[in-house]
Design a protein around this motif. Structure first.
Motif, short mmCIF file in Angstrom:
data_model
loop_
_atom_site.label_atom_id
_atom_site.label_comp_id
_atom_site.label_asym_id
_atom_site.label_seq_id
_atom_site.Cartn_x
_atom_site.Cartn_y
_atom_site.Cartn_z
N THR A 67 4.77 3.13 6.11
CA THR A 67 4.49 4.49 5.90
C THR A 67 5.62 5.45 5.52
O THR A 67 6.82 4.96 6.13
N THR A 68 5.31 6.52 4.96
CA THR A 68 6.47 7.70 4.71
C THR A 68 7.01 8.05 6.17
O THR A 68 8.15 8.15 6.22
N SER A 108 8.34 5.69 0.33
CA SER A 108 7.25 6.48 0.60
C SER A 108 6.15 6.36 -0.75
O SER A 108 6.55 6.17 -2.12
N ASN A 109 4.98 5.95 -0.23
CA ASN A 109 4.06 5.75 -1.44
C ASN A 109 2.58 6.44 -0.80
O ASN A 109 2.07 6.04 0.17
N PRO A 110 2.28 7.52 -1.55
CA PRO A 110 1.10 8.19 -1.00
C PRO A 110 -0.25 7.30 -1.10
O PRO A 110 -1.06 7.30 -0.40
N GLU A 111 -0.37 6.05 -2.00
CA GLU A 111 -1.52 5.25 -1.84
C GLU A 111 -1.40 4.59 -0.74
O GLU A 111 -2.41 4.40 0.12
N ASP A 119 0.16 5.17 2.17
CA ASP A 119 -0.28 6.08 3.44
C ASP A 119 -1.49 6.57 3.62
O ASP A 119 -2.04 6.64 4.60
N ALA A 120 -2.33 6.64 2.41
CA ALA A 120 -3.87 7.00 2.49
C ALA A 120 -4.64 5.97 3.10
O ALA A 120 -5.56 6.02 3.76
N GLU A 175 -3.98 5.68 6.83
CA GLU A 175 -4.79 6.80 7.36
C GLU A 175 -6.20 6.40 7.56
O GLU A 175 -6.90 6.59 8.50
#
Length: 522
Positions: free
Chosen positions: A440-441, A449-452, A454-455, A458
């Motif tokens: 995770t970031t 760092s990868n928003p996908e 991290d989502a 979550e």
């Protein structure tokens, strides 16, 4: 034999000073009548047992038989009560009421109470931010802990749902210590386990342990001498010479085979849930994804794992979670299978070439020379050496930076590496939630760092359904694979080996339980 002679001599000299010759003879007789175990093991974090200040220290504390947690794992990684008797949880998975077992005492004789459990959790919250074992890693969401001594219960209320709070509470950092009476957390922690510290003999030497007189069942050994041994060869020689009776994790294949074929020794091996892997530091030259992809294509993982050096100790694989776990390994796709010619073409097409004819490629006009950090445990240096040889064949230079486990960890945390080889327990809290935070970031050690990703993480936090959690974890694995973030060594199998002086010993799937009451004299 040297260490054993040393502590025997010290005991006899002390007896002479205190009681004269008659006392010396009496104490010597008492010593020989006692049940003593000599245990050779790797030293981590200078042997510290300070659970709050370093993760490896908390493992030491539990492995040495000092600390116990509210819950523990069986060999199928199912959670079961330990210091807890039972628990209830509300439908929202936000309120957990844990009932403690009765009549449990710390080794100093003080009773284990809900208030003492709360005191330890409060201690973690107070000191954790100053160390690496931050409590928010194991109580991920803000939690309120209350104690009811009359009802013998601890209540934990979290701000968000927990799928697996008992698993989090089984992690060694969460093992309960008597914080009120412990004066030396580094080398004198007071727990509820079967053994207690008699004396710390120094960094690189070990501990003298003795049976906890307040333990709730019979403790098999009167004394345990923990002898720190830096590598597998030292453990092998110590076991063969009789200096020790028991060792953990000898990692020389030929030595293990010799012990297996010798009726004087028993080898106990557990199918592990550990993954050996090398981080790739994206805050450097390995920020180039093409270079990372070529590295993975240039290494023959299957051949390394089946070699005479490694064979049998690791199962080959390409994901950060072992193939034996139920997280969709068979549905994952490996786009970077061994293909050295394909790796060379990939680099050539990207302009990462050897322009000066020295045999090694350059990136942005500078020779690629990867700093490879590793340490001598669980075959990590052997993997790292093999990786460097394969990478040289596709024109990528590496410089070895091999030291201790503490060196490896400090350089990982500081980002002072290009490649960093280590070995992690993947389901340390019963599932991979905490482990998958590594990418995770906010939780990464490699600048990723990868928003996908991290989502998905979550979503995993709040997902209670087992099948849906497994699918989220599968998706997260595939992202790590596709983004070429790690070199997977393979999946490690742990072991304990012991002589005829020991009647029984067992290595557990969860690598937290070494000195337990299961280990008994012959």
């Amino acid at each position: 034999m040297k260490h054993r002679k040393t502590w025997m001599a010290l005991l006899l000299c002390a007896a002479l000073l205190l009681s004269g010759c008659a006392g010396k003879q009496e104490d010597a007789k008492e010593e020989t009548s006692q049940k003593v175990l000599n245990f050779g093991c790797q030293m981590y974090d200078d042997g510290s047992v300070n659970t709050a200040m370093a993760i490896s220290s908390s493992w030491n504390c539990m492995r040495y038989g000092i600390s116990e947690a509210l819950f523990r794992f069986d060999d199928n990684m199912n959670v079961e009560p330990w210091l807890a008797e039972s628990y209830t949880v509300n439908d929202e998975h936000t309120q957990w009421v844990i009932t403690l077992k009765k009549d449990i005492k710390f080794s100093d004789g003080c009773p284990l109470t809900p208030s003492s459990v709360k005191a330890y959790f409060d201690y973690l919250k107070e000191v954790g931010p100053g160390g690496s074992a931050k409590p928010q890693k194991y109580l991920e969401y803000e939690a309120e802990v209350t104690a009811d001594d009359a009802a013998n219960t601890v209540t934990i209320v979290t701000s968000k749902p927990y799928a697996n709070l008992p698993g989090q509470l089984a992690y060694p950092v969460m093992a309960i210590l008597d914080v009120e009476h412990t004066k030396d957390f580094d080398n004198g922690a007071i727990g509820t386990g079967p053994y207690m510290i008699d004396k710390f003999n120094g960094v690189g030497v070990g501990y003298d342990m003795k049976a906890n007189p307040n333990y709730r069942e019979k403790v098999p050994y009167d004394k345990v001498h923990i002898l720190f041994m830096g590598d597998a060869s030292a453990k092998t020689m110590a076991l063969q010479s009789g200096q020790v009776d028991l060792v953990e994790n000898i990692t020389n294949v030929s030595d293990i085979q010799n012990f297996q074929q010798d009726a004087n020794y028993t080898v106990d091996i557990a199918s592990g849930v550990r993954c050996g892997f090398s981080w790739m530091n994206l805050n450097g030259v390995l920020g180039n994804k093409t270079l990372r992809q070529a590295i993975l294509m240039g290494i023959d993982n299957d051949t390394i794992c089946s070699s005479k050096t490694i064979g049998g100790l690791y199962t080959a694989g390409f994901s950060v979670l072992p193939s034996t776990l139920s997280y969709g390994y068979d549905k994952l796709v490996n786009p970077y299978k061994y293909d050295p010619e394909g790796a060379k073409k990939l680099l050539d097409d990207a302009g990462i070439v050897d322009s000066d004819g020295d045999g090694f490629r350059e990136l942005d006009g500078k020779k690629i020379d990867l700093r490879y950090v590793s340490y001598e445990n669980r075959m990590l240096n052997d993997f790292s050496n093999a990786h460097m040889q394969y990478l040289a064949e596709i024109g990528i230079a590496c410089t070895a930076d091999f030291g201790s486990s503490d060196d490896q960890w400090s350089k990982l945390a500081a980002g002072e590496y290009d490649l960093n080889n280590n070995n992690w327990t993947t389901v340390g809290t019963g599932d991979p939630f905490e482990y998958m935070a590594n990418w995770t970031t906010d939780g990464t050690y490699c600048g990723y760092s990868n928003p996908e990703y991290d989502a998905l993480y979550e979503q995993l936090k709040g997902e209670m359904d087992t099948e849906k959690r497994a699918d989220l974890i599968r998706q997260m694995q595939q992202i790590v694979i596709d983004d070429a973030l790690v070199i997977v060594d393979g999946y490690y199998n742990s072991s304990m080996i012991y002589s005829k002086n020991v009647g029984f010993a067992h290595i557990h799937t969860a690598d937290y339980y070494w000195l337990t009451t299961e280990i008994v004299p012959a």
